[in-house]
Design a protein around this motif. Structure first.
Motif, PDB file in Angstrom:
ATOM      1  N   MET A  36      69.898 -52.112 103.101  1.00 14.16           N
ATOM      2  CA  MET A  36      69.271 -52.425 101.821  1.00 14.16           C
ATOM      3  C   MET A  36      69.796 -53.758 101.325  1.00 14.16           C
ATOM      4  O   MET A  36      70.907 -54.157 101.648  1.00 14.16           O
ATOM      5  N   TRP A  37      68.963 -54.444 100.513  1.00 14.84           N
ATOM      6  CA  TRP A  37      69.450 -55.648  99.858  1.00 14.84           C
ATOM      7  C   TRP A  37      70.241 -55.249  98.614  1.00 14.84           C
ATOM      8  O   TRP A  37      70.286 -54.078  98.235  1.00 14.84           O
ATOM      9  N   ASP A  38      70.859 -56.227  97.968  1.00 14.25           N
ATOM     10  CA  ASP A  38      71.716 -56.009  96.802  1.00 14.25           C
ATOM     11  C   ASP A  38      72.979 -55.270  97.221  1.00 14.25           C
ATOM     12  O   ASP A  38      73.237 -55.033  98.396  1.00 14.25           O
ATOM     13  N   THR A  39      73.763 -54.892  96.229  1.00  9.66           N
ATOM     14  CA  THR A  39      75.029 -54.219  96.486  1.00  9.66           C
ATOM     15  C   THR A  39      74.857 -52.737  96.204  1.00  9.66           C
ATOM     16  O   THR A  39      74.838 -52.293  95.059  1.00  9.66           O
ATOM     17  N   VAL A  71      69.424 -62.235 107.527  1.00  8.31           N
ATOM     18  CA  VAL A  71      70.471 -61.413 108.145  1.00  8.31           C
ATOM     19  C   VAL A  71      69.855 -60.312 109.001  1.00  8.31           C
ATOM     20  O   VAL A  71      70.294 -60.072 110.132  1.00  8.31           O
ATOM     21  N   ILE A  72      68.832 -59.636 108.476  1.00  9.51           N
ATOM     22  CA  ILE A  72      68.204 -58.554 109.231  1.00  9.51           C
ATOM     23  C   ILE A  72      67.569 -59.081 110.510  1.00  9.51           C
ATOM     24  O   ILE A  72      67.677 -58.473 111.588  1.00  9.51           O
ATOM     25  N   ILE A  77      67.568 -59.473 116.442  1.00 16.58           N
ATOM     26  CA  ILE A  77      67.647 -60.290 117.655  1.00 16.58           C
ATOM     27  C   ILE A  77      68.910 -59.968 118.447  1.00 16.58           C
ATOM     28  O   ILE A  77      68.903 -59.901 119.680  1.00 16.58           O
ATOM     29  N   GLY A  78      70.031 -59.728 117.741  1.00 18.07           N
ATOM     30  CA  GLY A  78      71.307 -59.463 118.397  1.00 18.07           C
ATOM     31  C   GLY A  78      71.516 -58.028 118.817  1.00 18.07           C
ATOM     32  O   GLY A  78      72.548 -57.698 119.409  1.00 18.07           O
ATOM     33  N   GLY A  79      70.563 -57.149 118.511  1.00 20.44           N
ATOM     34  CA  GLY A  79      70.693 -55.752 118.923  1.00 20.44           C
ATOM     35  C   GLY A  79      71.662 -54.956 118.075  1.00 20.44           C
ATOM     36  O   GLY A  79      72.156 -53.913 118.523  1.00 20.44           O
ATOM     37  N   THR A  80      71.951 -55.428 116.855  1.00 19.92           N
ATOM     38  CA  THR A  80      72.911 -54.725 115.994  1.00 19.92           C
ATOM     39  C   THR A  80      72.256 -54.181 114.724  1.00 19.92           C
ATOM     40  O   THR A  80      72.950 -53.812 113.784  1.00 19.92           O
ATOM     41  N   ALA A  81      70.934 -54.146 114.691  1.00 15.57           N
ATOM     42  CA  ALA A  81      70.227 -53.683 113.494  1.00 15.57           C
ATOM     43  C   ALA A  81      70.491 -52.202 113.259  1.00 15.57           C
ATOM     44  O   ALA A  81      70.737 -51.441 114.207  1.00 15.57           O
ATOM     45  N   PRO A  82      70.450 -51.759 112.017  1.00  8.76           N
ATOM     46  CA  PRO A  82      70.683 -50.339 111.709  1.00  8.76           C
ATOM     47  C   PRO A  82      69.534 -49.458 112.174  1.00  8.76           C
ATOM     48  O   PRO A  82      68.474 -49.951 112.589  1.00  8.76           O
TER      49      PRO A  82
END
Length: 412
Positions: A36-39, A71-72, A77-82
């Protein structure tokens, strides 16, 4: 023989331990990572509500406060997405085309909780840009309002804005509400546009599509009319400051009678010391507001796609949508849930005109959010340059718009 038996026993134990280590979900809940965006963290009310009804799945929030889309995309691209990506409108079609997220049609059709016929009309347009497939479901949605200070209107003896106000009505009220002390302005009739989406709502109100069916820019006569109108307000009538002045939120500070912002400012103004309310954005040739949302999507590389769907499905259920609306102060994209008003978060002094939210469904559309945000953000700077006297309207329309289109073409 005893030594051999002991060795075999130890080997069996070791293999069992290795197997257990290799499957950290075997004896406990599955962990699903959700961006998610934000904190935001796992203490968020909607996460707690999900955990209260689901023992087998734990949600881990991947909070990205800034540059969310960039960032997403890097993570994908790096294979580290949630496992579950709350994808922006501009990203979902590309993720779908590249096979980064799963098609959800079969899961949705088999679900008793997700009703596609209950979604607001504008959602249908999103499926058009993903080849007709359903790759994401809108978590909630947002649009734009005109906020106004009732105390200032009362002091000036001016009737409050209505749901049918026009640009001319807003301009006339802004002139009457602007107060000057010599060369200084002590009260502005209208705060400047400090959120770029307002520009695109206005351009749509002036008749331009903003974005056509082929995801190209479609701005011309409406853009010209919008720039001319805002130039008059800023430089001729002088009822709104020039952009980029670093003045902060003049409306919240009690220094501007009106402002145009997203509906997410409703809880943000909960503590202001004056009476205030909301109406739909004043219209020009038509009523219109640009919409925003994010889409629940499943990472195609997730090790737990079924658990990811269980989370999404509950979030899109009546109870899940109620929790999300209360948490975000945004209406559900499911009309039956939105009608219950769970998004209504009133402050001490306003608002009361909750019916203004209904206009989002009738007159809202996803437009500029379907395009690269750096391109649309740069165009906002070009719009501002007209108000500052740096560029002409003709230059923006004949030079900057084609340049932005070329940039969009290069990014595809």
């Amino acid at each position: 023989m005893k030594k051999i038996f002991a060795l075999c026993f130890l080997l069996a134990v070791a293999v069992g331990l290795l197997a257990a280590c290799g499957n950290d979900d075997a004896d406990g809940p599955v962990t699903i990572r959700f961006s998610m965006w934000d904190t935001v963290d796992e203490s968020a009310s909607f996460i707690q509500a999900f955990h209260a009804v689901q023992d087998d799945i734990r949600i881990e929030i991947v909070s990205i406060p800034e540059d969310y889309s960039t960032v997403i995309n890097t993570m994908v691209i790096g294979g580290t997405a949630p496992d579950v990506i709350l994808a922006w409108e501009v990203d979902m079609p590309r993720f779908a085309a590249n096979g980064n997220i799963l098609r959800l049609n079969d899961r949705i059709n088999a679900s008793d909780l997700v009703r596609m016929d209950d979604f607001m009309a504008a959602v249908d347009g999103i499926t058009d840009v993903t080849g007709g497939g359903l790759y994401g479901i809108p978590w909630v949605y947002a649009g734009h309002f005109l906020y106004f200070n009732k105390d200032m209107f009362d002091a000036a003896g001016i009737p409050y804005p209505t749901d049918n106000w026009t640009w001319d009505d807003m301009a006339a009220a802004a002139q009457a509400l602007t107060i000057r002390d010599g060369a200084s302005t002590t009260q502005w009739g209208l705060a400047p546009i400090d959120f770029g989406g307002i520009w695109y709502s206005m351009i749509g109100q002036a008749g331009d599509a903003v974005v056509d069916a082929n995801m190209n820019l479609s701005m011309g006569p409406g853009l010209r009319r919008t720039l001319e109108f805002m130039y008059r307000l800023t430089n001729e009538y002088q009822v709104t400051p020039q952009p980029g002045g670093g003045l902060g939120d003049l409306f919240a500070a009690g220094m501007a009678a009106m402002t145009r912002q997203g509906n997410w400012f409703v809880p943000g103004y909960a503590d202001v010391p004056f009476r205030w309310d909301i109406v739909p954005l004043p219209r020009d040739s038509r009523a219109h507001t640009a919409l925003h949302t994010g889409f629940f999507t499943i990472n195609a590389q997730s090790d737990h796609p079924e658990e990811a769907w269980t989370f999404i499905e509950w979030m899109m259920s009546y109870n899940g949508q109620r929790e999300l609306s209360q948490f975000s102060a945004n209406p559900s994209a499911m009309m039956s849930v939105a009608a219950q008003g769970y998004h209504r978060v009133a402050g001490q002094h306003g608002p009361t005109n909750w019916g203004a939210f209904d206009y989002f469904n009738h007159y809202g559309a996803f437009t500029f959010v379907l395009l690269n945000s750096s391109v649309t953000g740069n165009l906002v700077s070009q719009f501002d340059s007209v108000l500052l006297g740096i560029n002409s309207i003709d230059h923006v329309i004949n030079v900057e718009i084609p340049a932005a289109q070329r940039e969009l073409d290069a990014l595809r």
